[in-house]
Design a protein around this motif. Structure first.
Motif, short mmCIF file in Angstrom:
data_model
loop_
_atom_site.label_atom_id
_atom_site.label_comp_id
_atom_site.label_asym_id
_atom_site.label_seq_id
_atom_site.Cartn_x
_atom_site.Cartn_y
_atom_site.Cartn_z
N VAL A 113 0.85 -1.19 0.00
CA VAL A 113 0.00 0.00 0.00
C VAL A 113 0.88 1.25 0.00
CG1 VAL A 113 -1.83 1.28 1.16
CG2 VAL A 113 -1.79 -1.22 1.29
N PHE A 114 0.74 2.06 -1.04
CA PHE A 114 1.38 3.37 -1.10
C PHE A 114 0.32 4.41 -0.73
CE2 PHE A 114 3.79 0.74 -4.05
CZ PHE A 114 5.10 1.06 -3.75
N SER A 115 0.61 5.27 0.24
CA SER A 115 -0.36 6.28 0.66
C SER A 115 0.31 7.65 0.72
CB SER A 115 -0.94 5.92 2.03
OG SER A 115 0.07 5.83 3.02
N TRP A 116 -0.52 8.69 0.57
CA TRP A 116 -0.03 10.06 0.44
C TRP A 116 -0.78 10.97 1.40
CZ3 TRP A 116 4.17 10.44 -2.58
CH2 TRP A 116 4.40 9.37 -3.46
N ASP A 117 -0.05 11.65 2.28
CA ASP A 117 -0.65 12.53 3.28
C ASP A 117 -0.82 13.94 2.73
OD1 ASP A 117 0.81 11.24 6.39
OD2 ASP A 117 -0.43 10.30 4.87
N GLY A 118 -2.00 14.51 2.91
CA GLY A 118 -2.28 15.88 2.48
C GLY A 118 -2.98 15.94 1.15
N ALA A 119 -2.39 15.30 0.13
CA ALA A 119 -3.00 15.17 -1.20
C ALA A 119 -3.38 16.50 -1.82
CB ALA A 119 -4.20 14.22 -1.16
N LEU A 120 -2.48 17.47 -1.76
CA LEU A 120 -2.70 18.76 -2.43
C LEU A 120 -2.00 18.74 -3.78
CD1 LEU A 120 -3.73 21.71 -2.25
CD2 LEU A 120 -1.51 22.31 -1.31
N THR A 181 -6.97 22.72 -8.83
CA THR A 181 -6.22 21.57 -9.34
C THR A 181 -6.40 20.36 -8.44
OG1 THR A 181 -4.21 22.42 -8.25
CG2 THR A 181 -4.50 22.91 -10.60
N THR A 182 -6.51 20.58 -7.15
CA THR A 182 -6.73 19.47 -6.22
C THR A 182 -8.09 18.82 -6.47
OG1 THR A 182 -5.30 20.46 -4.53
CG2 THR A 182 -6.90 18.83 -3.78
N LEU A 183 -9.11 19.61 -6.66
CA LEU A 183 -10.43 19.06 -6.97
C LEU A 183 -10.39 18.21 -8.23
CD1 LEU A 183 -12.54 22.23 -6.13
CD2 LEU A 183 -12.78 19.99 -5.00
N ASP A 184 -9.71 18.70 -9.24
CA ASP A 184 -9.60 17.95 -10.50
C ASP A 184 -8.89 16.63 -10.29
OD1 ASP A 184 -9.82 17.77 -13.44
OD2 ASP A 184 -7.64 17.97 -13.38
N GLU A 185 -7.78 16.66 -9.55
CA GLU A 185 -7.01 15.43 -9.32
C GLU A 185 -7.77 14.43 -8.46
OE1 GLU A 185 -4.20 14.50 -10.66
OE2 GLU A 185 -3.81 16.36 -11.74
N LEU A 186 -8.48 14.91 -7.46
CA LEU A 186 -9.24 14.01 -6.60
C LEU A 186 -10.29 13.24 -7.40
CD1 LEU A 186 -9.84 16.33 -3.51
CD2 LEU A 186 -8.45 14.24 -3.53
N GLY A 187 -11.01 13.95 -8.26
CA GLY A 187 -12.03 13.28 -9.06
C GLY A 187 -11.44 12.24 -10.00
N LYS A 188 -10.36 12.59 -10.67
CA LYS A 188 -9.72 11.65 -11.59
C LYS A 188 -9.14 10.45 -10.83
CE LYS A 188 -8.51 15.13 -15.09
NZ LYS A 188 -7.39 15.92 -15.69
#
Length: 431
Positions: A113-120, A181-188
């Motif tokens: 499992v690769f995980s990313w904190d913050g995700a901005l 840009t964060t909203l766009d990336e989250l959806g994709k």
């Protein structure tokens, strides 16, 4: 333990230019020098405004299909826009791992499992890069979103952090462009099969941080996270953007607390939301997971560091702390060596369980270009090397929870009794 011999490692993928050096607002982390005395913590990240920063079931029982909540009617194929249009329901997530019980004598898959904190999603385009890596290596990941990254700075007072003044945070608010840009990336990311979890909001650590919060205060922090995601259109005025393609209250089934603090009360709070896992443990051995308070505990792990001299936590910042004492821009002459040390530690941790107990490997990260981006390049190299191997499944935390939930309690108990490097007769473990 059978050891691999000379496996070829692919070169890291090409990377976008590094961002200006980020600042670290505070940190608390020490990787242990011996397994017997583990001291582990975390860090508080700050970004300048110019940058982006259930119980197991038996064989005769059933589990709801991933993405389909219990009691929820079958999806009719139509998108349902929710609330103010910030989120929507577009049906069960596609491409999720199909969780099936092990057959008698079957060796478990090797989960990573690769995980990313913050995700901005910022100027560094690292969110985009790891979505591309996910697709390239069929590696679903978990992106832990920080809620205030969807809250404009001029609306900061809407955030009422526990034990702190309204609008305060230990990290910087995102720029307007980076919210978009964060909203766009989250959806994709979600549409591509990745998981969206929570990193909560203000990233407070130490005194008055999560470790000092009551159950009620954790619930307030969680409710505000949901509110910032469910009302980003109201808060930003970005009516030109499409809603996120998921219902955030159904999508989030776990998170990672800032600085890995406050898990005891967080777990009590999380249970009332029906969450299935928590990744806030300060660190543990590479063993099969167990539940705390009825919720799967997915900790950072101790992996062999510097050729096995000691064990270091499986997260980028812990390598940064050990290699450059927390300095984000250490001597360039050391970067290549530090990158190799990081890759070798992750791969040693992988090999120990891949050729041993098959316990899942957890690797935690941040979208940061510390020390010339060596920790990002190390993750790229590890992902390219391990996700393509036989029986390896690079999955999200949610997918791992799906898989664990369909195994028999007796099998899971026997798996938890294995040492990381122990390669058993699987017919005695999986019955």
């Amino acid at each position: 333990m059978r050891q691999p011999s000379g496996r070829r490692r692919r070169a890291p993928a090409t990377r976008p230019p590094a961002n200006p050096r980020p600042r670290i607002a505070a940190y608390l982390v020490v990787a242990s020098l011996a397994l017997a005395s583990l001291t582990a913590g975390y860090l508080t990240l700050g970004r300048p405004d110019r940058t982006a920063p259930t119980a197991s079931v038996g064989p005769g029982d059933t589990l709801n299909a991933p993405g389909q909540a219990s009691g929820e009617p079958k999806w009719d194929g139509r998108t349902r826009v929710l609330g103010d249009g910030s989120t929507s329901y577009t049906g069960p997530q596609q491409g999720r791992l199909k969780a099936v019980p092990l057959k008698p004598g079957e060796k478990p898959p090797q989960f990573v499992v690769f995980s990313w904190d913050g995700a901005l999603a910022g100027d560094d385009e690292l969110f985009t890069h790891y979505r591309e890596m996910s697709a390239k290596y069929d590696a679903h990941m978990t992106f832990f979103l920080t809620g205030i990254y969807l809250l404009p700075k001029n609306k900061a007072n809407l955030y009422k952090p526990p034990q702190h003044a309204a609008g305060s945070a230990a990290i910087s608010y995102a720029t307007d462009d980076h919210i978009r840009t964060t909203l766009d990336e989250l959806g994709k990311a979600w549409q591509e099969g990745n998981e969206i979890g929570t990193h909560f909001n203000g990233h407070f650590c130490g005194k008055k941080g999560g470790g000092d919060w009551s159950v009620a205060e954790w619930k307030s922090e969680i409710d505000q996270f949901f509110s910032f995601v469910q009302k980003w259109k109201t808060n930003t005025g970005y009516t030109d953007l499409a809603p996120l393609p998921f219902d955030i209250r159904k999508e989030v089934t776990g998170g990672r607390a800032p600085c890995l603090e406050g898990q005891a009360n967080l777990l009590k709070a999380a249970k009332s939301y029906g969450w299935r896992y928590d990744a806030s443990s300060a660190g543990d051995f590479q063993i099969w997971p167990e539940k705390k308070n009825g919720i799967w505990d997915f900790p950072l792990q101790m992996v062999p560091y510097e050729g096995g001299k000691y064990q270091g936590l499986s997260m980028d910042f812990n390598f940064l702390y050990n290699q450059s004492k927390g300095e984000t821009d250490g001597p360039a002459a050391d970067h290549a060596r530090w990158q190799r040390e990081t890759v070798d530690a992750y791969k040693a941790g992988f090999d120990r369980v891949y050729y041993g107990s098959r316990a899942p490997l957890f690797i935690g990260n941040h979208f940061e270009e510390w020390n010339g981006g060596i920790y990002m390049k190390a993750v790229d190299e590890v992902m390219a090397a391990v996700c393509v191997q036989e029986d390896v499944k690079c999955v999200s935390f949610k997918e791992l929870a799906d898989w664990l939930d369909v195994q028999t309690p007796a099998t899971l108990e026997r798996l938890r009794g294995l040492d990381p490097a122990q390669s058993p007769d699987w017919s005695t473990v999986v019955k």
